[in-house]
Design a protein around this motif. Structure first.
Motif, PDB file in Angstrom:
ATOM      1  N   THR A  91     109.536  30.391 -58.367  1.00 31.70           N
ATOM      2  CA  THR A  91     110.686  32.043 -59.479  1.00 31.70           C
ATOM      3  C   THR A  91     109.150  33.216 -59.068  1.00 31.70           C
ATOM      4  O   THR A  91     108.040  32.779 -58.933  1.00 31.70           O
ATOM      5  N   GLN A  92     109.055  34.026 -57.851  1.00 31.70           N
ATOM      6  CA  GLN A  92     108.784  34.815 -57.561  1.00 31.70           C
ATOM      7  C   GLN A  92     109.119  35.885 -58.083  1.00 31.70           C
ATOM      8  O   GLN A  92     110.617  36.383 -56.955  1.00 31.70           O
ATOM      9  N   CYS A  93     108.892  36.654 -58.861  1.00 30.14           N
ATOM     10  CA  CYS A  93     109.498  38.395 -59.529  1.00 30.14           C
ATOM     11  C   CYS A  93     108.885  39.360 -60.109  1.00 30.14           C
ATOM     12  O   CYS A  93     107.550  38.921 -60.612  1.00 30.14           O
TER      13      CYS A  93
ATOM     14  N   ALA B 169      99.045  29.566 -52.993  1.00 28.62           N
ATOM     15  CA  ALA B 169      98.923  28.762 -53.971  1.00 28.62           C
ATOM     16  C   ALA B 169      99.167  29.038 -54.553  1.00 28.62           C
ATOM     17  O   ALA B 169     100.779  28.296 -55.481  1.00 28.62           O
ATOM     18  N   ALA B 170      98.511  29.957 -55.701  1.00 31.54           N
ATOM     19  CA  ALA B 170      99.415  30.441 -57.425  1.00 31.54           C
ATOM     20  C   ALA B 170     101.334  30.955 -56.958  1.00 31.54           C
ATOM     21  O   ALA B 170     102.030  30.359 -57.365  1.00 31.54           O
ATOM     22  N   ALA B 171     101.192  31.715 -55.535  1.00 30.74           N
ATOM     23  CA  ALA B 171     102.709  32.730 -55.901  1.00 30.74           C
ATOM     24  C   ALA B 171     103.829  30.920 -55.176  1.00 30.74           C
ATOM     25  O   ALA B 171     104.821  31.143 -55.658  1.00 30.74           O
ATOM     26  N   LEU B 172     103.542  29.863 -54.758  1.00 28.68           N
ATOM     27  CA  LEU B 172     104.510  28.831 -54.178  1.00 28.68           C
ATOM     28  C   LEU B 172     104.625  27.903 -55.232  1.00 28.68           C
ATOM     29  O   LEU B 172     105.089  26.892 -54.799  1.00 28.68           O
ATOM     30  N   THR B 173     103.570  28.617 -56.448  1.00 31.02           N
ATOM     31  CA  THR B 173     103.584  26.956 -57.679  1.00 31.02           C
ATOM     32  C   THR B 173     104.147  27.482 -58.896  1.00 31.02           C
ATOM     33  O   THR B 173     104.192  28.966 -59.246  1.00 31.02           O
ATOM     34  N   PRO B 174     105.700  26.689 -59.204  1.00 29.32           N
ATOM     35  CA  PRO B 174     105.824  27.341 -60.306  1.00 29.32           C
ATOM     36  C   PRO B 174     105.342  26.831 -61.486  1.00 29.32           C
ATOM     37  O   PRO B 174     104.063  27.005 -61.205  1.00 29.32           O
ATOM     38  N   PRO B 175     105.158  28.771 -62.323  1.00 23.30           N
ATOM     39  CA  PRO B 175     104.473  28.554 -63.585  1.00 23.30           C
ATOM     40  C   PRO B 175     103.994  28.107 -64.776  1.00 23.30           C
ATOM     41  O   PRO B 175     102.777  27.500 -64.792  1.00 23.30           O
ATOM     42  N   ALA B 176     104.970  26.508 -64.733  1.00 20.19           N
ATOM     43  CA  ALA B 176     104.196  26.033 -65.751  1.00 20.19           C
ATOM     44  C   ALA B 176     103.360  25.044 -64.757  1.00 20.19           C
ATOM     45  O   ALA B 176     102.684  24.110 -66.194  1.00 20.19           O
TER      46      ALA B 176
ATOM     47  N   ALA C  56     104.737  37.017 -51.389  1.00 21.09           N
ATOM     48  CA  ALA C  56     104.398  37.278 -52.401  1.00 21.09           C
ATOM     49  C   ALA C  56     105.441  38.772 -52.305  1.00 21.09           C
ATOM     50  O   ALA C  56     106.661  38.098 -53.427  1.00 21.09           O
ATOM     51  N   ALA C  57     105.315  39.825 -51.525  1.00 17.43           N
ATOM     52  CA  ALA C  57     106.366  40.645 -51.854  1.00 17.43           C
ATOM     53  C   ALA C  57     106.487  40.877 -50.885  1.00 17.43           C
ATOM     54  O   ALA C  57     107.258  41.982 -50.608  1.00 17.43           O
TER      55      ALA C  57
END
Length: 426
Positions: A3-5, A147-154, A214-215
């Motif tokens: 998710t990217q929000c 890597a952070a943007a493409l990975t789910p928060p969990a 990411a944006a």
């Protein structure tokens, strides 16, 4: 599914009280390729390694270009200054420009800067090339943000930990590889070989990294606004400033050790070769383990505890490091503790700051790494001057001072709940 929000502070779309544009929330249905994070870890490690090649070669470079002991740290410092400029001017582009084009383009330019360093005819040319290497090596931070943007928060902490583990491994292997290759083929071969490796990685990353930002699609976003908003983000969010200050002090301590250790090791009573000095960095391989472990601990909500333990170990590491003139085993033990502590705190910092504004991940990580670069440059210059003035005991005092300052800062701010940063401790 990642998710990217965008998030807003206090119901506003900006930072620092402005009505700035915010990215729309969207969910990516396609998971990133399984090999993406390991490849980014490899590319990040290779890119960051270029910043540290000079450390085991400082004595040789000083002799080759007639630089005195007090000036040897300038080779590290000028690279870090370039790195700081790149963090502020290039990394924010990850929130605006297609990430695949940005990463591969910067890798290609990094290869050219490495080529220039390997062919430098004099000290001025070498210093200019090293500044260019530092400027472009920030591509590693663009890849961390990707890597952070493409990975789910969990699973984000583990992804950041894996990529950061690659960076740690690259830093450690940089010293060992540079020392060994310099003994075999001369110091120029270090930079020329790295240029070739960088070209190969650019091709591989282009084939695997998904396009996008990411944006993407954020209205009213320009390059000038991105750079300015990086500063505004840190003005708005106390957590970013505190974690940035911790990074400055922690990496000042890190650089104090690794920028100066070649001098006592290359002279009596040890008189070690380039290969032996470079291989000594492998004693800190625990740093790579710390990066992955810290990522898992952060996913479990243990960021505060990880930071405190890491900073305590950092301060304690200087006790055995201070015995370097008497025992190489003591230096090895100290290096293990120091690298483990530094990387545990570093991964914790990056995971926490990315969560403040996920839609501004590149800008936040870039701004945070400016503190990292400033600390690295400060430690390198301070260590060179300290060693030239009073030898290894002065270097040990300097590193201990940076470490204790970081521990005191954490203790003073650990219960602070910054406005706009959400609930919970730092």
């Amino acid at each position: 599914m990642a998710t990217q929000c965008s998030t807003t502070a206090g119901g506003r779309g900006g930072t620092g009280g402005e009505n700035l544009p915010a990215a729309p929330c969207r969910v990516s249905d396609a998971s990133p390729p399984d090999r993406l994070v390991p490849l980014l870890a490899l590319a990040c490690g290779s890119s960051v390694a270029t910043v540290y090649f000079a450390q085991p070669l400082l004595v040789t470079l000083g002799e080759r270009f007639a630089l005195g002991p007090g000036m040897l740290g300038a080779m590290v410092t000028v690279t870090q200054l370039g790195y700081a400029a790149g963090l502020l001017l290039l990394v924010p582009l990850g929130d605006l420009v297609d990430r695949r084009r940005l990463v591969t383009g910067q890798l290609g330019l990094l290869a050219l800067a490495l080529l220039a360093a390997g062919l430098a005819p004099g000290a001025a040319a070498l210093l200019g090339a090293l500044a260019g290497v530092g400027l472009l090596a920030v591509v590693a931070q663009t890849m961390v943000a990707a890597a952070a943007a493409l990975t789910p928060p969990a699973r984000r902490g583990r992804a950041v930990g894996t990529v950061t583990g690659g960076i740690v491994t690259g830093i450690l292997l940089a010293r060992a590889a540079a020392g060994a290759l310099a003994d075999l083929a001369g110091w120029r071969a270090v930079y020329l070989a790295s240029a070739g490796v960088t070209v190969v990685l650019a091709v591989l990353v282009r084939r695997v990294l998904p396009p996008g930002t990411a944006a993407a699609g954020t209205p009213g976003m320009s390059y000038g606004w991105l750079v300015a908003s990086t500063v505004t983000l840190f003005v708005r969010h106390p957590l970013l400033r505190i974690r940035g200050a911790l990074a400055l002090l922690v990496f000042a301590a890190f650089s104090t050790l690794w920028s100066a250790v070649a001098q006592p090791l290359s002279g009596p009573p040890w008189s070690l070769s380039h290969t032996a000095i470079g291989a000594f960095g492998l004693a800190g391989a625990a740093g790579a383990v710390a990066a992955r472990a810290a990522g898992r601990w952060n996913d479990r909500g243990l960021a505060q505890r990880t930071t405190g333990v890491g900073l305590a170990l950092l301060a304690l590491s200087w006790l055995p490091i201070g015995l370097t003139g008497r025992s190489l085993w003591a230096l090895a033990v100290g290096a293990v503790l120091l690298d483990f502590a530094v990387q545990a705190v570093h991964v914790t910092n990056q995971t926490l700051i990315h969560a403040v504004r996920p839609d501004a991940g590149s800008r936040i990580i870039g701004g945070y790494m400016v503190f990292y670069s400033a600390g690295s440059g400060l430690g390198a210059l301070g260590a060179s001057l300290a060693y030239a003035t009073a030898g290894w005991p002065a270097v040990t005092v300097l590193g201990t001072s940076f470490s204790l300052a970081a521990l005191l800062l954490w203790a003073a701010t650990r219960r602070t709940r910054p406005a706009g940063d959400g609930p919970g401790p730092l």
